[in-house]
Scaffold this active site. Sequence first.
Site, PDB file in Angstrom:
ATOM      1  N   ASP A 191       0.858  -1.188   0.000  1.00  0.00           N
ATOM      2  CA  ASP A 191       0.000   0.000   0.000  1.00  0.00           C
ATOM      3  C   ASP A 191       0.891   1.234   0.000  1.00  0.00           C
ATOM      4  O   ASP A 191       1.432   1.618   1.033  1.00  0.00           O
ATOM      5  CB  ASP A 191      -0.897  -0.042   1.256  1.00  0.00           C
TER       6      ASP A 191
ATOM      7  N   ASN B 281       1.121   8.670  -0.484  1.00  0.00           N
ATOM      8  CA  ASN B 281       2.047   9.730  -0.882  1.00  0.00           C
ATOM      9  C   ASN B 281       3.152   9.945   0.149  1.00  0.00           C
ATOM     10  O   ASN B 281       4.210  10.459  -0.184  1.00  0.00           O
ATOM     11  CB  ASN B 281       1.288  11.034  -1.126  1.00  0.00           C
TER      12      ASN B 281
ATOM     13  N   ASN C   6       3.833   7.370   3.061  1.00  0.00           N
ATOM     14  CA  ASN C   6       4.391   6.093   3.504  1.00  0.00           C
ATOM     15  C   ASN C   6       3.913   4.923   2.661  1.00  0.00           C
ATOM     16  O   ASN C   6       2.818   4.956   2.104  1.00  0.00           O
ATOM     17  CB  ASN C   6       3.999   5.830   4.967  1.00  0.00           C
TER      18      ASN C   6
ATOM     19  N   VAL D 153       3.349   0.755   3.013  1.00  0.00           N
ATOM     20  CA  VAL D 153       3.267  -0.344   3.972  1.00  0.00           C
ATOM     21  C   VAL D 153       3.257  -1.667   3.205  1.00  0.00           C
ATOM     22  O   VAL D 153       2.526  -1.816   2.218  1.00  0.00           O
ATOM     23  CB  VAL D 153       2.003  -0.217   4.853  1.00  0.00           C
TER      24      VAL D 153
ATOM     25  N   GLY E 249      -8.554   7.276  -6.591  1.00  0.00           N
ATOM     26  CA  GLY E 249      -7.358   6.796  -5.904  1.00  0.00           C
ATOM     27  C   GLY E 249      -7.532   5.338  -5.511  1.00  0.00           C
ATOM     28  O   GLY E 249      -8.559   4.968  -4.938  1.00  0.00           O
TER      29      GLY E 249
ATOM     30  N   ASP F 101      -6.259   3.622  -3.213  1.00  0.00           N
ATOM     31  CA  ASP F 101      -6.411   3.431  -1.762  1.00  0.00           C
ATOM     32  C   ASP F 101      -7.868   3.595  -1.339  1.00  0.00           C
ATOM     33  O   ASP F 101      -8.362   2.894  -0.457  1.00  0.00           O
ATOM     34  CB  ASP F 101      -5.499   4.382  -0.974  1.00  0.00           C
TER      35      ASP F 101
ATOM     36  N   ASP G 210     -10.345   8.291   5.916  1.00  0.00           N
ATOM     37  CA  ASP G 210      -8.939   7.864   5.980  1.00  0.00           C
ATOM     38  C   ASP G 210      -8.055   9.082   6.255  1.00  0.00           C
ATOM     39  O   ASP G 210      -7.967   9.998   5.435  1.00  0.00           O
ATOM     40  CB  ASP G 210      -8.540   7.182   4.654  1.00  0.00           C
TER      41      ASP G 210
ATOM     42  N   THR H  18      -2.145  11.252   3.996  1.00  0.00           N
ATOM     43  CA  THR H  18      -1.601  12.505   3.471  1.00  0.00           C
ATOM     44  C   THR H  18      -2.753  13.482   3.196  1.00  0.00           C
ATOM     45  O   THR H  18      -2.663  14.672   3.497  1.00  0.00           O
ATOM     46  CB  THR H  18      -0.830  12.232   2.162  1.00  0.00           C
TER      47      THR H  18
ATOM     48  N   THR I  61       1.598  30.173  21.101  1.00  0.00           N
ATOM     49  CA  THR I  61       1.487  29.921  19.655  1.00  0.00           C
ATOM     50  C   THR I  61       1.251  28.444  19.356  1.00  0.00           C
ATOM     51  O   THR I  61       0.359  28.089  18.568  1.00  0.00           O
ATOM     52  CB  THR I  61       2.768  30.406  18.941  1.00  0.00           C
TER      53      THR I  61
HETATM   54  N1  LIG Z   1      -0.104  11.834  17.081  1.00  0.00           N
HETATM   55  C1  LIG Z   1       0.457  11.792  15.871  1.00  0.00           C
HETATM   56  N2  LIG Z   1       1.010  12.901  15.357  1.00  0.00           N
HETATM   57  C2  LIG Z   1       1.573  12.904  14.130  1.00  0.00           C
HETATM   58  N3  LIG Z   1       1.602  11.826  13.332  1.00  0.00           N
HETATM   59  C3  LIG Z   1       1.052  10.686  13.800  1.00  0.00           C
HETATM   60  C4  LIG Z   1       0.456  10.609  15.079  1.00  0.00           C
HETATM   61  N4  LIG Z   1      -0.027   9.346  15.240  1.00  0.00           N
HETATM   62  C5  LIG Z   1       0.272   8.675  14.104  1.00  0.00           C
HETATM   63  N5  LIG Z   1       0.920   9.492  13.257  1.00  0.00           N
HETATM   64  C6  LIG Z   1       1.441   9.188  11.932  1.00  0.00           C
HETATM   65  O1  LIG Z   1       0.438   8.688  11.135  1.00  0.00           O
HETATM   66  C7  LIG Z   1       1.059   7.999  10.070  1.00  0.00           C
HETATM   67  C8  LIG Z   1       0.271   6.782   9.711  1.00  0.00           C
HETATM   68  O2  LIG Z   1      -0.690   7.249   8.876  1.00  0.00           O
HETATM   69  P1  LIG Z   1      -1.195   6.551   7.577  1.00  0.00           P
HETATM   70  O3  LIG Z   1      -0.411   5.359   7.205  1.00  0.00           O
HETATM   71  O4  LIG Z   1      -2.639   6.413   7.764  1.00  0.00           O
HETATM   72  O5  LIG Z   1      -0.978   7.684   6.542  1.00  0.00           O
HETATM   73  P2  LIG Z   1       0.348   8.316   6.007  1.00  0.00           P
HETATM   74  O6  LIG Z   1       1.390   7.273   5.881  1.00  0.00           O
HETATM   75  O7  LIG Z   1       0.673   9.529   6.822  1.00  0.00           O
HETATM   76  O8  LIG Z   1      -0.170   8.820   4.619  1.00  0.00           O
HETATM   77  P3  LIG Z   1      -0.272   8.032   3.222  1.00  0.00           P
HETATM   78  O9  LIG Z   1      -0.939   6.732   3.476  1.00  0.00           O
HETATM   79  O10 LIG Z   1      -1.086   8.984   2.405  1.00  0.00           O
HETATM   80  O11 LIG Z   1       1.143   7.890   2.765  1.00  0.00           O
HETATM   81  C9  LIG Z   1       2.443   7.576  10.540  1.00  0.00           C
HETATM   82  O12 LIG Z   1       3.409   8.177   9.711  1.00  0.00           O
HETATM   83  C10 LIG Z   1       2.494   8.110  11.944  1.00  0.00           C
HETATM   84  O13 LIG Z   1       3.769   8.673  12.192  1.00  0.00           O
HETATM   85  C1  LIG Z   2      -6.720  11.508  -2.442  1.00  0.00           C
HETATM   86  C2  LIG Z   2      -5.482  10.635  -2.306  1.00  0.00           C
HETATM   87  C3  LIG Z   2      -4.224  11.484  -2.402  1.00  0.00           C
HETATM   88  C4  LIG Z   2      -5.533   9.985  -0.916  1.00  0.00           C
HETATM   89  O1  LIG Z   2      -4.468   9.126  -0.727  1.00  0.00           O
HETATM   90  C5  LIG Z   2      -5.484   9.510  -3.379  1.00  0.00           C
HETATM   91  O2  LIG Z   2      -6.585   8.687  -3.201  1.00  0.00           O
HETATM   92  C6  LIG Z   2      -5.503  10.070  -4.790  1.00  0.00           C
HETATM   93  O3  LIG Z   2      -4.492  10.501  -5.284  1.00  0.00           O
HETATM   94  N1  LIG Z   2      -6.694  10.056  -5.429  1.00  0.00           N
HETATM   95  C7  LIG Z   2      -6.900  10.443  -6.801  1.00  0.00           C
HETATM   96  C8  LIG Z   2      -8.153  11.241  -6.969  1.00  0.00           C
HETATM   97  C9  LIG Z   2      -9.425  10.597  -6.462  1.00  0.00           C
HETATM   98  O4  LIG Z   2      -9.403   9.708  -5.625  1.00  0.00           O
HETATM   99  O5  LIG Z   2     -10.508  11.012  -6.892  1.00  0.00           O
HETATM  100  K   LIG Z   3      -2.896   5.072   3.852  1.00  0.00           K
END
Ligand SMILES: Nc1ncnc2c1ncn2[C@@H]1O[C@H](COP(=O)(O)OP(=O)(O)OP(=O)(O)O)[C@@H](O)[C@H]1O
Ligand SMILES: CC(C)(CO)[C@@H](O)C(=O)NCCC(=O)O
Ligand SMILES: [K+]
Length: 259
Positions: A6, A9, A11, A13, A107, A109, A129, A132, A184
């Site tokens: 998965d 943008n 991370n 996994v 997307g 995901d 979700d 990002t 702040t």
């Molecule tokens: N309290 C917190 N503050 C900041 N970040 C957090 C906190 N708790 C979890 N996270 C972060 O959330 C992230 C996990 O999120 P998730 O996998 O859902 O999305 P993502 O990796 O940020 O985004 P994407 O899947 O779009 O790449 C991890 O990088 C983790 O560090």
């Molecule tokens: C919205 C994100 C960035 C969320 O990860 C991804 O699902 C994406 O790039 N989507 C493309 C546009 C759409 O889902 O309609």
């Molecule tokens: K994700």
Amino acid sequence: MLLCIDTGNTNTVFSIWNGERFLAHWRIATDHRRTADEYFVWLSTLIEGQKFVLDIDACIISSTAPRVVFNLRVLCSRYFDTRPLVVGKPDCLLPVSPRVDPGTVVGPDRLVNTVGAFDRHGPDLIVVDFGTATTFDVVDADGAYIGGVIAPGVNLSLEALHMGAASLPHVDVTMPAKVIGTNTVACIQSGIFWGYIGLVDGVVRQIRAERDRPMQVIATGGLAPLFDQGFDLFDAIEDDLTMHGLRLIHDYNKEMGNG
Ligand SMILES: Nc1ncnc2c1ncn2[C@@H]1O[C@H](COP(=O)(O)OP(=O)(O)OP(=O)(O)O)[C@@H](O)[C@H]1O
Ligand SMILES: CC(C)(CO)[C@@H](O)C(=O)NCCC(=O)O
Ligand SMILES: [K+]
């Protein structure tokens, strides 16, 4: 063994499954420059601490970053001798097709989330979700993705404040003790925390009104638990929703004799 990847943008996994049994998962920063060899060295190192031998014979990929897919494909073919299913590509079947405007590329995901959530919770869902982007994916009676909402993600908003305003520091998101910040950092934390509580609450309300039917709200993503502290926004939180969906889509394709 099945390898599910998965790529968001921010991370990426990786998770390993033996049939329906989850074995392990690992997270790496998304970087399109990472090569197949680098992924493999990283995976091989992590597997050393596990009680099982890495024996991958199938792969499925969801990537919101198209450029990353090339090297992930090379990883699958070179090291696991498999051709991966890539969600969103025509040769990867979905249990139900999305119903969106012609030409829309949803997307992957979000599609995967809807498959995972429909399997566990049935029809009429709003999947939130916190990645990002903060996305809302609406699931219809038959499990189809029928659209949703895309808002900037929590960490992205914090970063944008810091980047755009010379006097604002980078702040970590947390639930502030009070709404009115007296410094702040507390002001920013309040704006983000209460802003997102309001955003989620407002968007869910509007979707429910537009759909005019009861809908369950399922939350996923790293920050979901933070926004669940006593506000009753979600009916369930599932940190493995995307991976569950990926495994189901793989199994569905296998059942259909595809891949
Ligand atoms: N309290 C917190 N503050 C900041 N970040 C957090 C906190 N708790 C979890 N996270 C972060 O959330 C992230 C996990 O999120 P998730 O996998 O859902 O999305 P993502 O990796 O940020 O985004 P994407 O899947 O779009 O790449 C991890 O990088 C983790 O560090
Ligand atoms: C919205 C994100 C960035 C969320 O990860 C991804 O699902 C994406 O790039 N989507 C493309 C546009 C759409 O889902 O309609
Ligand atoms: K994700």
